[in-house]
Write an enzyme that holds these catalytic residues in place. Structure first.
Site, PDB file in Angstrom:
ATOM      1  N   ARG A  62       0.840  -1.204   0.000  1.00 34.99           N
ATOM      2  CA  ARG A  62       0.000   0.000   0.000  1.00 34.99           C
ATOM      3  C   ARG A  62       0.874   1.253   0.000  1.00 34.99           C
ATOM      4  O   ARG A  62       0.572   2.235  -0.682  1.00 34.99           O
ATOM      5  CB  ARG A  62      -0.945  -0.022   1.210  1.00 34.99           C
ATOM      6  CG  ARG A  62      -1.947   1.121   1.200  1.00 34.99           C
ATOM      7  CD  ARG A  62      -3.013   0.984   2.266  1.00 34.99           C
ATOM      8  NE  ARG A  62      -2.479   1.112   3.614  1.00 34.99           N
ATOM      9  CZ  ARG A  62      -3.194   0.995   4.719  1.00 34.99           C
ATOM     10  NH1 ARG A  62      -4.500   0.743   4.628  1.00 34.99           N
ATOM     11  NH2 ARG A  62      -2.654   1.115   5.909  1.00 34.99           N
ATOM     12  N   LYS A 161      -2.554   7.007   1.191  1.00 36.17           N
ATOM     13  CA  LYS A 161      -2.409   7.282   2.631  1.00 36.17           C
ATOM     14  C   LYS A 161      -1.362   8.384   2.764  1.00 36.17           C
ATOM     15  O   LYS A 161      -0.170   8.139   2.975  1.00 36.17           O
ATOM     16  CB  LYS A 161      -1.994   5.998   3.358  1.00 36.17           C
ATOM     17  CG  LYS A 161      -2.208   6.059   4.853  1.00 36.17           C
ATOM     18  CD  LYS A 161      -2.204   4.675   5.446  1.00 36.17           C
ATOM     19  CE  LYS A 161      -2.101   4.695   6.953  1.00 36.17           C
ATOM     20  NZ  LYS A 161      -3.138   5.468   7.626  1.00 36.17           N
ATOM     21  N   GLU A 194     -15.908   6.915   6.369  1.00 33.35           N
ATOM     22  CA  GLU A 194     -15.097   6.161   7.342  1.00 33.35           C
ATOM     23  C   GLU A 194     -14.948   6.982   8.612  1.00 33.35           C
ATOM     24  O   GLU A 194     -15.423   8.104   8.695  1.00 33.35           O
ATOM     25  CB  GLU A 194     -13.724   5.844   6.755  1.00 33.35           C
ATOM     26  CG  GLU A 194     -12.927   7.080   6.399  1.00 33.35           C
ATOM     27  CD  GLU A 194     -11.527   6.784   5.854  1.00 33.35           C
ATOM     28  OE1 GLU A 194     -11.067   5.642   5.943  1.00 33.35           O
ATOM     29  OE2 GLU A 194     -10.908   7.738   5.364  1.00 33.35           O
TER      30      GLU A 194
HETATM   31  N1  PMP Z   1      -9.025   5.095   7.529  1.00 28.64           N
HETATM   32  C1  PMP Z   1      -8.097   6.014   7.857  1.00 28.64           C
HETATM   33  C2  PMP Z   1      -8.310   7.422   7.445  1.00 28.64           C
HETATM   34  C3  PMP Z   1      -6.949   5.633   8.562  1.00 28.64           C
HETATM   35  O1  PMP Z   1      -6.025   6.546   8.896  1.00 28.64           O
HETATM   36  C4  PMP Z   1      -6.798   4.287   8.967  1.00 28.64           C
HETATM   37  C5  PMP Z   1      -5.582   3.871   9.761  1.00 28.64           C
HETATM   38  N2  PMP Z   1      -4.490   3.624   8.956  1.00 28.64           N
HETATM   39  C6  PMP Z   1      -7.780   3.361   8.591  1.00 28.64           C
HETATM   40  C7  PMP Z   1      -8.882   3.795   7.875  1.00 28.64           C
HETATM   41  C8  PMP Z   1      -7.636   1.907   8.937  1.00 28.64           C
HETATM   42  O2  PMP Z   1      -6.702   1.308   8.076  1.00 28.64           O
HETATM   43  P1  PMP Z   1      -5.784   0.101   8.533  1.00 28.64           P
HETATM   44  O3  PMP Z   1      -6.692  -1.018   8.919  1.00 28.64           O
HETATM   45  O4  PMP Z   1      -4.955  -0.204   7.344  1.00 28.64           O
HETATM   46  O5  PMP Z   1      -4.982   0.587   9.701  1.00 28.64           O
END
Ligand code: PMP
Length: 296
Positions: A62, A161, A194
């Site tokens: 990612r 990200k 989210e």
């Molecule tokens: N959405 C956002 C905006 C985030 O910052 C995160 C944390 N990384 C997540 C969702 C959850 O993603 P992950 O399960 O990969 O940590």
């Protein structure tokens, strides 16, 4: 009686920077780094259990995709990064913790143009984890729907990200101001995207539902794991657009993220979520812990 001086002592985090472990006090980036000046960079948050990073390959892939999407050349390949992660965990103050891998655009003249930034910086910090409180684990998190909206793919693709978290931070400030634990961000069409740093799932009539990534959600690694586990456990699931109404009338709701794992939600904008922690949440949460044990 506990010695208060000892009680407040916390093991120091460690940092890997440009090829080696360095004391955190010496780990620094320039004030001209565009990561700092403009949020120009990408990152990953990775959990390690018993000295081993969970789903490392998925996190590194990612990161590579986020970097490619913003034309940022990471100066290391996946093998070197995996090794760097191992070295960082070995030097970390704990065997169970959280690490942050950050790639910045590097130093350049003032002005947003990245074409004059020639050396991206990469560092990894490993630290103890700030645990989710027992109250939230047992009674469920209180969430609000934030007025601050999630940027859409036409602004900044949610799969990237990036170091730009300001609208998530503003949403989290709204939650804190309202006495809640977390904020849910809507997209520009008013549908659920989210949480400020986590993905959201609801359960309705035994079916597990989560918004598709294109609605404005990060393609969360924990989200993917939960979908894999739902498949394995024979839990019916669907990625589908959700409105606030769906959240307010859900039977169950929970959040997922690397740091938080799975967290049940007890209240959404003052509406009680009737099953908290719900049966499907509990099955998935147990299966998640088992999976971590298997893979670590
Ligand atoms: N959405 C956002 C905006 C985030 O910052 C995160 C944390 N990384 C997540 C969702 C959850 O993603 P992950 O399960 O990969 O940590």
């Amino acid at each position: 009686m506990a010695n208060p001086a000892l009680a407040t002592q916390k093991p120091s985090p460690v940092c890997w920077m440009n090829g080696q472990i360095v004391p955190v006090e010496q780990a620094s980036v320039s004030v001209f780094d565009h990561g700092l000046l403009y949020g120009d960079g990408v990152f990953e948050g990775i959990r390690f259990y018993n000295g081993k990073a969970f789903r490392l390959q998925a996190h590194l892939e990612r990161l590579m995709l986020s970097a490619r999407a913003i034309a940022l050349e990471i100066p290391y390949n996946i093998e070197v990064l995996s090794q760097a992660v191992e070295e960082t965990i070995a030097a970390a103050p704990t065997k169970d913790g959280y690490m942050r891998m950050v790639v910045t655009r590097g130093v350049g003249p003032l002005g947003i143009d990245p074409s004059r930034c020639h050396s991206p910086q990469l560092f990894i910090i490993a630290d103890t984890l700030h645990m989710v409180s027992e109250r939230v684990r047992s009674e469920g998190a209180k969430v609000i729907i934030a007025a601050t909206r999630r940027l859409g793919a036409d602004g900044l693709d949610p799969r990237i990200k990036s170091l730009n978290y300001l609208n998530h931070i503003l949403a989290r400030m709204e939650a804190t101001h309202a006495g809640a634990d977390e904020a849910i961000l809507l997209n520009s069409s008013g549908r659920i995207a989210e949480g400020s740093a986590d993905n959201i799932f609801i359960v309705k009539k035994g079916e597990l539902l989560t918004p598709p990534v294109i609605e404005g959600a990060l393609d969360g690694i924990t989200r993917q794991v939960v979908l894999e586990l739902a498949e394995k456990l024979g839990i019916k699931f669907r990625e589908t657009p959700l409105a606030p109404y769906d959240l307010f009338t859900a039977d169950e709701c929970f959040l997922t993220g690397t740091g938080a794992e799975l967290i049940p939600v007890g209240y959404a904008d003052g509406r009680k979520i009737p099953e908290c922690p719900g049966a499907i949440y509990q099955r998935l949460s147990i299966a998640f812990k088992e999976l971590v044990q298997q893979e670590i």
